[in-house]
Every structure is written in C-alpha cells, then in structure tokens.
Design a protein around this motif. Structure first.
Motif, PDB file in Angstrom:
ATOM      1  N   LEU A  40       7.426  18.243  27.437  1.00 39.97           N
ATOM      2  CA  LEU A  40       6.470  17.276  27.039  1.00 39.97           C
ATOM      3  C   LEU A  40       7.260  16.204  26.193  1.00 39.97           C
ATOM      4  CD1 LEU A  40       3.672  19.588  25.895  1.00 39.97           C
ATOM      5  CD2 LEU A  40       3.917  18.238  28.026  1.00 39.97           C
ATOM      6  N   LEU A  41       6.821  15.182  26.169  1.00 43.88           N
ATOM      7  CA  LEU A  41       7.304  13.812  25.382  1.00 43.88           C
ATOM      8  C   LEU A  41       6.140  13.502  24.200  1.00 43.88           C
ATOM      9  CD1 LEU A  41       8.436  11.615  28.491  1.00 43.88           C
ATOM     10  CD2 LEU A  41       9.788  13.393  27.003  1.00 43.88           C
ATOM     11  N   GLY A  42       6.407  13.381  22.919  1.00 42.01           N
ATOM     12  CA  GLY A  42       5.383  13.158  22.048  1.00 42.01           C
ATOM     13  C   GLY A  42       6.083  12.048  21.268  1.00 42.01           C
ATOM     14  N   SER A  43       5.157  11.235  20.620  1.00 37.34           N
ATOM     15  CA  SER A  43       5.606  10.212  19.656  1.00 37.34           C
ATOM     16  C   SER A  43       4.588  10.083  18.563  1.00 37.34           C
ATOM     17  CB  SER A  43       5.782   8.816  20.333  1.00 37.34           C
ATOM     18  OG  SER A  43       6.156   7.828  19.492  1.00 37.34           O
ATOM     19  N   GLY A  44       5.180   9.748  17.289  1.00 38.45           N
ATOM     20  CA  GLY A  44       4.103   9.473  16.278  1.00 38.45           C
ATOM     21  C   GLY A  44       4.599   8.598  15.062  1.00 38.45           C
ATOM     22  N   LEU A  45       3.537   8.294  14.296  1.00 33.22           N
ATOM     23  CA  LEU A  45       3.845   7.629  12.894  1.00 33.22           C
ATOM     24  C   LEU A  45       3.572   8.146  11.703  1.00 33.22           C
ATOM     25  CD1 LEU A  45       4.556   4.324  12.588  1.00 33.22           C
ATOM     26  CD2 LEU A  45       2.015   4.050  12.427  1.00 33.22           C
ATOM     27  N   ILE A  46       4.544   7.988  10.831  1.00 30.15           N
ATOM     28  CA  ILE A  46       4.001   8.571   9.559  1.00 30.15           C
ATOM     29  C   ILE A  46       3.087   7.694   8.631  1.00 30.15           C
ATOM     30  CG2 ILE A  46       4.908   9.260   7.343  1.00 30.15           C
ATOM     31  CD1 ILE A  46       6.053  11.133   9.772  1.00 30.15           C
ATOM     32  N   LYS A  47       2.115   8.257   8.327  1.00 31.84           N
ATOM     33  CA  LYS A  47       1.144   7.719   7.317  1.00 31.84           C
ATOM     34  C   LYS A  47       0.981   8.433   5.953  1.00 31.84           C
ATOM     35  CE  LYS A  47      -2.015   6.241  11.116  1.00 31.84           C
ATOM     36  NZ  LYS A  47      -3.179   6.328  11.783  1.00 31.84           N
ATOM     37  N   THR A  48       1.251   9.621   5.843  1.00 33.63           N
ATOM     38  CA  THR A  48       1.118  10.355   4.860  1.00 33.63           C
ATOM     39  C   THR A  48       2.130  11.595   4.618  1.00 33.63           C
ATOM     40  OG1 THR A  48      -0.607  12.230   5.550  1.00 33.63           O
ATOM     41  CG2 THR A  48      -1.371  10.227   4.364  1.00 33.63           C
ATOM     42  N   SER A  49       2.174  12.349   5.990  1.00 37.70           N
ATOM     43  CA  SER A  49       3.180  13.140   5.843  1.00 37.70           C
ATOM     44  C   SER A  49       3.619  13.672   7.350  1.00 37.70           C
ATOM     45  CB  SER A  49       2.535  14.588   5.188  1.00 37.70           C
ATOM     46  OG  SER A  49       1.420  15.342   6.045  1.00 37.70           O
ATOM     47  N   GLY A  87       5.092   4.448   7.701  1.00 42.23           N
ATOM     48  CA  GLY A  87       5.617   3.484   8.527  1.00 42.23           C
ATOM     49  C   GLY A  87       6.671   4.090   9.237  1.00 42.23           C
ATOM     50  N   ASP A  88       7.346   5.358   8.972  1.00 41.12           N
ATOM     51  CA  ASP A  88       8.570   6.028   9.547  1.00 41.12           C
ATOM     52  C   ASP A  88       7.981   6.391  10.845  1.00 41.12           C
ATOM     53  OD1 ASP A  88      10.297   5.502   7.498  1.00 41.12           O
ATOM     54  OD2 ASP A  88      10.284   7.567   6.764  1.00 41.12           O
ATOM     55  N   ARG A  89       8.710   6.525  11.921  1.00 43.25           N
ATOM     56  CA  ARG A  89       8.392   6.978  13.259  1.00 43.25           C
ATOM     57  C   ARG A  89       9.153   7.895  13.770  1.00 43.25           C
ATOM     58  NH1 ARG A  89      11.228   3.927  16.782  1.00 43.25           N
ATOM     59  NH2 ARG A  89      12.194   2.012  16.027  1.00 43.25           N
ATOM     60  N   PHE A  90       8.785   8.708  14.845  1.00 43.82           N
ATOM     61  CA  PHE A  90       9.473   9.493  15.586  1.00 43.82           C
ATOM     62  C   PHE A  90       9.135   9.795  16.985  1.00 43.82           C
ATOM     63  CE2 PHE A  90       5.941  11.773  13.794  1.00 43.82           C
ATOM     64  CZ  PHE A  90       5.586  12.331  14.878  1.00 43.82           C
ATOM     65  N   SER A  91      10.120  10.261  17.788  1.00 41.06           N
ATOM     66  CA  SER A  91       9.941  10.463  19.127  1.00 41.06           C
ATOM     67  C   SER A  91      10.484  11.586  19.482  1.00 41.06           C
ATOM     68  CB  SER A  91      10.499   9.517  20.144  1.00 41.06           C
ATOM     69  OG  SER A  91       9.962   7.778  19.721  1.00 41.06           O
ATOM     70  N   VAL A  92      10.167  12.571  20.378  1.00 40.61           N
ATOM     71  CA  VAL A  92      10.339  14.070  20.750  1.00 40.61           C
ATOM     72  C   VAL A  92      10.450  14.254  21.936  1.00 40.61           C
ATOM     73  CG1 VAL A  92       8.305  15.023  19.812  1.00 40.61           C
ATOM     74  CG2 VAL A  92      10.588  16.280  19.697  1.00 40.61           C
ATOM     75  N   VAL A  93      11.183  15.033  22.501  1.00 40.37           N
ATOM     76  CA  VAL A  93      11.211  15.852  23.861  1.00 40.37           C
ATOM     77  C   VAL A  93      11.236  17.238  23.413  1.00 40.37           C
ATOM     78  CG1 VAL A  93      12.270  16.152  25.886  1.00 40.37           C
ATOM     79  CG2 VAL A  93      12.345  13.832  25.025  1.00 40.37           C
ATOM     80  N   PHE A  94      10.318  17.892  23.671  1.00 40.27           N
ATOM     81  CA  PHE A  94      10.188  19.351  23.442  1.00 40.27           C
ATOM     82  C   PHE A  94       9.596  20.270  24.808  1.00 40.27           C
ATOM     83  CE2 PHE A  94       6.113  17.525  22.081  1.00 40.27           C
ATOM     84  CZ  PHE A  94       5.411  18.702  22.549  1.00 40.27           C
ATOM     85  N   GLU A  95      10.338  21.500  24.741  1.00 37.48           N
ATOM     86  CA  GLU A  95       9.535  22.390  25.599  1.00 37.48           C
ATOM     87  C   GLU A  95       8.385  23.047  24.988  1.00 37.48           C
ATOM     88  OE1 GLU A  95      13.017  25.225  25.809  1.00 37.48           O
ATOM     89  OE2 GLU A  95      14.160  23.986  27.261  1.00 37.48           O
ATOM     90  N   SER A  96       7.444  23.336  25.883  1.00 41.67           N
ATOM     91  CA  SER A  96       6.125  24.058  25.420  1.00 41.67           C
ATOM     92  C   SER A  96       5.665  24.940  26.540  1.00 41.67           C
ATOM     93  CB  SER A  96       5.013  22.776  25.037  1.00 41.67           C
ATOM     94  OG  SER A  96       3.692  23.456  24.815  1.00 41.67           O
ATOM     95  N   MET A  97       4.900  25.921  26.154  1.00 46.53           N
ATOM     96  CA  MET A  97       4.398  26.651  27.034  1.00 46.53           C
ATOM     97  C   MET A  97       3.038  26.141  27.062  1.00 46.53           C
ATOM     98  SD  MET A  97       6.820  28.670  28.214  1.00 46.53           S
ATOM     99  CE  MET A  97       5.829  29.957  28.940  1.00 46.53           C
ATOM    100  N   THR A  98       2.367  26.248  27.937  1.00 45.69           N
ATOM    101  CA  THR A  98       1.108  25.745  28.230  1.00 45.69           C
ATOM    102  C   THR A  98      -0.076  26.705  28.852  1.00 45.69           C
ATOM    103  OG1 THR A  98       1.280  24.817  30.619  1.00 45.69           O
ATOM    104  CG2 THR A  98       1.855  23.398  28.464  1.00 45.69           C
ATOM    105  N   ALA A  99      -1.223  26.671  28.336  1.00 52.62           N
ATOM    106  CA  ALA A  99      -2.271  27.341  28.767  1.00 52.62           C
ATOM    107  C   ALA A  99      -3.169  26.809  29.509  1.00 52.62           C
ATOM    108  CB  ALA A  99      -2.945  28.039  27.534  1.00 52.62           C
ATOM    109  N   ASP A 100      -3.276  26.854  30.620  1.00 48.53           N
ATOM    110  CA  ASP A 100      -4.188  25.957  31.760  1.00 48.53           C
ATOM    111  C   ASP A 100      -3.797  24.340  31.465  1.00 48.53           C
ATOM    112  OD1 ASP A 100      -5.413  28.261  32.403  1.00 48.53           O
ATOM    113  OD2 ASP A 100      -6.959  28.065  31.172  1.00 48.53           O
ATOM    114  N   GLY A 101      -2.458  24.137  31.161  1.00 56.07           N
ATOM    115  CA  GLY A 101      -1.855  22.837  30.985  1.00 56.07           C
ATOM    116  C   GLY A 101      -2.207  22.379  29.599  1.00 56.07           C
ATOM    117  N   GLU A 102      -2.665  23.146  28.676  1.00 55.56           N
ATOM    118  CA  GLU A 102      -2.992  22.656  27.057  1.00 55.56           C
ATOM    119  C   GLU A 102      -1.627  23.254  26.387  1.00 55.56           C
ATOM    120  OE1 GLU A 102      -5.123  20.501  25.636  1.00 55.56           O
ATOM    121  OE2 GLU A 102      -5.854  20.186  27.553  1.00 55.56           O
ATOM    122  N   PRO A 103      -0.727  22.326  25.567  1.00 51.44           N
ATOM    123  CA  PRO A 103       0.099  22.934  24.855  1.00 51.44           C
ATOM    124  C   PRO A 103      -0.422  23.773  23.876  1.00 51.44           C
ATOM    125  CG  PRO A 103       0.399  20.624  25.126  1.00 51.44           C
ATOM    126  CD  PRO A 103      -1.067  20.917  25.459  1.00 51.44           C
TER     127      PRO A 103
END
Length: 459
Positions: free
Chosen positions: A185-194, A229-245
């Motif tokens: 899976l690919l993910g991305s986020g933005l730091i607002k508090t933690s 305002g810090d940001r991150f992008s991540v590529v990670f392996e995940s086991m999914t249950a019916d397609g849900e991480p």
C-alpha cells in the motif's frame, strides 16, 4: 529431388560463391536496387488522391430523450445503500456504534445486544474493523466486523469475520475464520498535531507509524522537533482482511520505504536486506538508519522530565535528574534500546521493578518503575525486544518510565548517546543492488505523495 529444386539449390550455391569473391560488387548492386525502388516509390506516391478533394458528407440522426418523469420513476425504483467504515471503541454500546455509522435501527441494536454471536462485535478488545450498510432511512441491511483470529497461531495469517444480515424483520449472525491477504500500500499524510493523529487521519496503521518514528529517530526528535505542516509519504506491506488493511498484531506489516519532510528538510529511507543479514533501513545514500541504540525505549510517548536539574516531586528539593522520564499509561510496552545481556531484573528500592541491561563498550541501560518484567537475569536480548511495561512501582508519583544510560558507570544523556552511536554499515558488495532498489522505490514514493492524505493500493 525434382529438377526445379536441384536448379534452385545450384543457383543459390553459385550466388554464395559470387558473394564471397566479389563483396564490393554485390554491395553496389544492392544499393542500386534500393535506389530504384526509392525512385519508383517517389513516382507512384503523387498518384494518390488529395484528401482535400475528397467528397464530404454530414450525417445526422435524431437523439431520442427519455421522458423526465420516466427517468425519475426509474431512479425511485433504484435502492440506495449507505456504506460506512469505522472501528469499535471501548466506550461503544450497540446504539452509539450504529449512530456513529449513520444508522438508526432499534431492532438492529437489540439484536447486537442479545444475540450471542452478534454480541461479540462489542465484546473483547476495541479496534474491530466494522463496515455497515443501511438504506436511506437508516435501517441496517448488513454489518461486518473483522478482528484477530481466535487461535493465537492463526493471528498472523487469518482473521475473524462476523457477518450480520437482515432477513425481512429478523437478523442472522455468522462467525467464520478467513485468510489474510498480503498487499503493498501507498500512504501519505500531513502533520497537524502529532504523528499518530496524522497517520490515523490517513488510515495508516499505528504499527507503521511506530516504524517510521524508529527509522527516522536518528534524524528527527519526534518528541520536540515535529512541526505543523511536516509531511510524509510511505510505502508499506500490509495484511488485509477482505481488502481492508488491518491494524492489529505483527500482521500490520512493515514499512518498505518512507520519506519524511521535517521543517523543510527531507529524510528518506528504504528497507534493504543483504544476503546473510537481518536487513534494516538505509538512507538513499546507503547510510544505515539503524544505530547501535534506539532514540527511545518506547515506540512513542512524551518526555516528562529530561536529563537536567529538576525539583524532585518526592524529596522536595532540587537535584540532578540522571535519566529521562517518559509519560505513558500503565501497561505500555518498554523495549531494549540495543542488543545486550540482562544483568538484573527485579525489585530495587526507589526504582521498584527495574531491569539493567549490559551493552558492548562498557555501556549499560536502566528501565525503572515497571509494572511488569518480561526478561530474566542472564538473558540475551535484541534491540527493540520487550523488557517490560510502564508502571508506577517504587518511588513514583504516577505511571511513567525512568530510563538511564551509563557509560563506564557515568550517567549520560540517552538521546545524545543514541544520535552519536555507531551505525550499521552496508557492505560494499551490496551497493550496486541497493541503488537499483532505491531507483525503483523513488517512483512509488512519488505516487504516494500525489495521493494527498490517505492510503491507496500500489497496483
């Protein structure tokens, strides 16, 4: 052999002999033939018709529109369904869970409370993945809850699926065990508090957030240096249950690569395993992110008292604080910051339940006020291995971990030691293969960044 085949074979043999004796002559002949073809083509091409002179036709057909009233009637016959996803909370009741998922259905709530199988949605640990479908009036049509498999030896490979189905005015519930499916899976986020608030918003499992905090702990002090305002992008392996991480246990997967932009400065790392090694995280320049000591003995917490002078809450006087205190709830896992040997594990005066670990280079770490101890004296442990859990034993005014780092018996600031500790070196023989891995992962991180805030499949 027929006459014509014999003649053809003899002709080819003569041609090969000629080519061997007169290569220049043969080359000139071929060029001449090709030139002839070019002239012929040039002479023929103008004979094609000019597109501008071709006849043009306009074809029009009436478009029959369906009557608006008929369209509205057909739309009214179409059954709409509201589908929402959430996780169960420790404070949930049948009514509050359904309301949060956008449904108002007393009959469904009654079934959740009374049916012995359906009741398990709200029993046990919180954090079950719940998906609910309801009609426009809020009447529940179906509910599916996914959570860890009951058998401990299946929890890394399977999950429990509890399905509730509406049959007219009644409901039925079914519990089954199904296999987990691996996915990148690919993910991305933005730091607002933690960090954890940002990963929660993006739908990234907590285990992945903890791994990112670890892999960049030598570059970023997540307790003090995180910025809005810090940001991150991540590529990670995940086991999914019916397609849900999923977000439980070791099945949550591993970070493959990540980029974190902190205060305008970019830090990137990728997981790489060389033959015969345990594997680890490396910057794109080949420098290892793993150091001899982790920056913190806990995956994520807050520093309540640093390595400095302070007013002692029990002794009521100023004195040097020879360690770092981390505030966290009782039971929060505590881990060893480095490979070592357990020198002491037990009760010791003001420290309460405490563990001492001896490391290479005449270095020692101390973990005090533990609610429980999970290691024994003489046990050899690895970096990151659990040694106990946060508590308030000994001279403690509340649940926290007191952590010390000693070098040749002298107390040192643990965070300074962690950043200055030696790094694991990537073998020179692996650098070519490593650079190929980096080139491949950069494109995936670019796609992850383009997502914005959220998670998407790598395919």
């Amino acid at each position: 052999m027929t006459d014509w085949k014999l003649e053809l074979k003899q002709g080819l043999a003569k041609a090969e002999a000629f080519a061997a004796r007169h290569p220049k002559a043969l080359t000139g002949t071929v060029v001449g033939l090709l030139s002839g073809f070019a002239v012929t083509a040039f002479g023929i091409a103008p004979l094609a018709p000019n597109a501008a002179d071709l006849p043009r036709y306009t074809i029009s057909e009436p478009l029959v529109l369906q009557n608006l009233e008929d369209q509205l009637n057909e739309l009214a016959l179409h059954k709409l369904s509201l589908v929402r996803n959430d996780q169960t909370r420790s404070s949930d009741t049948a009514d509050t869970l359904l309301q949060r998922l956008g449904a108002f259905d007393p009959a469904a709530a009654l079934f959740l409370r009374n049916d012995p199988v359906a009741r398990r949605v709200l029993q046990g640990r919180a954090g079950k993945l719940v998906q609910l479908s309801a009609d426009p009036s809020g009447k529940v049509q179906g509910l599916v809850a996914r959570f860890p498999a009951e058998l401990s030896d299946q929890q890394t490979t399977h999950f429990s699926r509890l399905s509730i189905t509406r049959n007219g005015q009644t409901f039925s519930a079914k519990l089954e065990t199904a296999p987990l499916t691996p996915q990148v899976l690919l993910g991305s986020g933005l730091i607002k508090t933690s960090l954890f608030a940002a990963t929660d918003e993006a739908g990234i499992p907590d285990a992945i957030a903890s791994q990112m905090a670890d892999m960049f702990s030598g570059d970023i002090d997540f307790h003090r240096e995180l910025r809005k305002g810090d940001r991150f992008s991540v590529v990670f392996e995940s086991m999914t249950a019916d397609g849900e991480p999923i977000n439980w246990g070791q099945s949550a997967g591993r970070v493959v690569a990540a980029e974190f932009v902190n205060n305008g400065r970019s830090h990137a790392a990728v997981w790489y395993k060389d033959a015969g090694t345990k594997g680890g995280y490396y910057g794109f320049d080949g420098q290892s992110k793993r150091r001899a000591f982790l920056a913190s003995p806990m995956e994520f917490s807050r520093v309540t008292s640093g390595f400095a002078m302070r007013f002692h809450p029990i002794l009521q006087k100023w004195r040097a604080h020879l360690g770092v205190d981390y505030g966290a709830p009782t039971g929060t896992p505590v881990r060893s910051v480095g490979d070592g040997l357990v020198e002491f594990a037990g009760w010791q005066n003001g420290f309460g339940n405490v563990v001492y670990i001896r490391h290479s280079g005449d270095r020692q770490t101390v973990y005090a006020h533990l609610s429980r101890i999970d290691v024994k004296k003489g046990q050899r442990i690895d970096q990151g291995q659990r040694v106990g859990a946060v508590g308030a034993t000994g001279w403690a005014t509340g649940p926290h971990l007191h952590f010390e780092f000693r070098v040749k018996g002298q107390h040192q600031d643990p965070r300074v030691i962690a950043r200055a500790s030696e790094a694991v070196v990537l073998p020179a023989s692996a650098k070519a293969q490593f650079q190929q891995t980096v080139a491949s992962i950069k494109s995936q991180l670019a796609v992850a960044e383009s997502i914005g805030v959220g998670v998407s499949g790598a395919d």
